[in-house]
Design an enzyme around this catalytic site. Structure first.
Site, PDB file in Angstrom:
ATOM      1  N   CYS A 115     -17.038  -9.417   3.507  1.00  0.00           N
ATOM      2  CA  CYS A 115     -16.434  -7.983   3.682  1.00  0.00           C
ATOM      3  C   CYS A 115     -15.162  -8.315   2.628  1.00  0.00           C
ATOM      4  CB  CYS A 115     -15.945  -7.493   4.770  1.00  0.00           C
ATOM      5  SG  CYS A 115     -17.432  -7.091   6.095  1.00  0.00           S
ATOM      6  N   CYS A 157       0.908  -1.147  -0.012  1.00  0.00           N
ATOM      7  CA  CYS A 157       0.162  -0.031  -0.108  1.00  0.00           C
ATOM      8  C   CYS A 157       0.774   1.356   0.180  1.00  0.00           C
ATOM      9  CB  CYS A 157      -0.978   0.033   1.280  1.00  0.00           C
ATOM     10  SG  CYS A 157      -2.070   1.297   1.298  1.00  0.00           S
TER      11      CYS A 157
END
Length: 407
Positions: free
Chosen positions: A109, A65
């Site tokens: 999710c 990330c």
């Protein structure tokens, strides 16, 4: 205690507590914690009975990330030894989701690390949503992909997504100390985009990052005003290799008081115990079911959770029951796509003064249990001698591996 009687009455009427009342809950002593749990439990049972909704996380893309969220094991510069992999294919993600659904999960999710999705990423996730929905009737799908651009929430909704998760994580006043690569306002904007697209908004917080009681109350009141349907409460998992690795500020009693405060401020909203419950609540997890009506089943994004079988036994032993796919989670007065109160007259309170507002232990954008994004916080103190660092365990199974998941 007069305070608790007042808060119960307000919770049953969906009336917003005062800030002083919310702060007073956090300030109660350990001697009074069972009284606090009992009071908030009355509010929880009034709106949700003894049902517990199970949710299951699938980490579609792990690590790598570019954001600098201080709490996150997937952040830029993290040296945590987590799994790192690029996008799962739709069939791989669907197979991973099936394990959680077989264990009783009602919602899947889908989480991906990163600042936010490209349009190609939205296509990938849309294909995954369709694959999961084709194979599983009545499943709810929530996406958690970071900051959304214009039109992306609508595309996810068209693909079949039911909800979108993006946490505020901490108060606006302290957000810059935790994250520098995006702003608090960016997060608010994404939750509002999800709302506007007709997605059920999911937004919560991370406790244990060194924040004050005032910060906790600030973020919960901001969430109430933002008006999500579900509010995940994460407890920081201090990963080695992240800036907050030494932030061990929580006790089981402190976690219970935080959950109780959230329940009083957001009485008729799905309050979910998210990342870090095993690390910080420990043997008091069953007590927390009297406050929250939703948990994650099994493992989290980059850390291991309690075994799914143990979760189910805990729920049964505590006198609760798993909410099934045919049951509606939210109270009848809340619109199907409404939030915690601001829509029409529904809501998590009277909204004269405020409203309720991603996923556990992940990272950049909205992920739970992870925390916030930030690059250069104040150097944390050494972990206290009684910190249970042995309970922080990196996930080595499930999505992104060839091993069976813990579901």
């Amino acid at each position: 205690m007069d305070l608790l009687n007042t808060l119960v009455d307000k919770g049953l009427r969906r009336e917003l507590p005062t800030r002083d009342e919310a702060l007073a809950v956090l300030a109660t002593s350990d001697d009074d914690v069972l009284d606090v749990v009992a009071a908030a439990g009355k509010v929880r049972r009034h709106w949700f009975g003894r049902r517990v909704k199970l949710n299951y996380l699938v980490n579609l893309k792990s690590g790598l990330c570019p954001e600098d969220c201080s709490y996150c094991s997937q952040r830029l510069g993290s040296t945590a030894g987590i799994l790192k992999y690029s996008w799962l294919k739709p069939d791989e993600a669907s197979k991973a989701a099936a394990a959680g659904l077989a264990g009783g999960a009602k919602r899947v999710c889908l989480v991906a690390s990163g600042r936010g999705p490209t349009d190609r990423d939205v296509d990938r996730v849309s294909d995954t949503i369709k694959a999961i929905k084709e194979q599983n009737e009545n499943v709810e799908v929530c996406a958690c992909l970071g900051l959304l651009s214009d039109g992306q929430a609508e595309r996810l909704r068209e693909a079949g997504a039911d909800a979108y998760n993006h946490n505020l994580n901490t108060s606006e006043g302290t957000y810059g100390e935790i994250t520098t690569t995006h702003t608090y306002a960016d997060r608010v904007d994404t939750v509002q985009k999800a709302h506007a697209a007709g997605l059920s908004a999911c937004s919560g917080l991370i406790a244990g990052m060194g924040e004050s009681d005032e910060d906790l109350v600030d973020v919960v009141y901001a969430l109430r005003e933002l008006d999500p349907d579900s509010v995940p409460v994460n407890f920081l998992i201090p990963f080695e290799g992240t800036p907050l690795a030494k932030e061990w500020n929580l006790t089981p009693q402190r976690c219970l008081r935080i959950l109780a405060m959230v329940r009083f401020v957001c009485p008729d909203v799905e309050v979910r115990i998210a990342g870090g419950r095993e690390v910080h609540l420990r043997t008091l997890q069953p007590l927390a079911l009297n406050l929250a009506n939703s948990i994650f089943l099994g493992d989290y994004l980059t850390s291991e959770g309690q075994a799914g079988k143990a979760d189910l036994e805990m729920i049964a032993d505590a006198g609760f029951e798993v909410e099934n796919a045919g049951e509606v989670t939210l109270p009848e007065h809340r619109a199907p796509s409404g939030g915690c109160g601001s829509h029409a007259e529904a809501g998590c309170g009277s909204h004269e003064a405020a409203g309720c507002g991603s996923h556990a232990e992940a990272g950049c954008g909205s992920h739970e249990g992870g925390g916030v994004c930030g690059s250069a916080p104040v150097a944390p103190a050494e972990a206290p001698a009684d910190a249970r660092t042995d309970l922080v365990s990196v996930r080595r199974r499930g999505a992104g591996t060839d091993l069976a998941p813990n579901a």
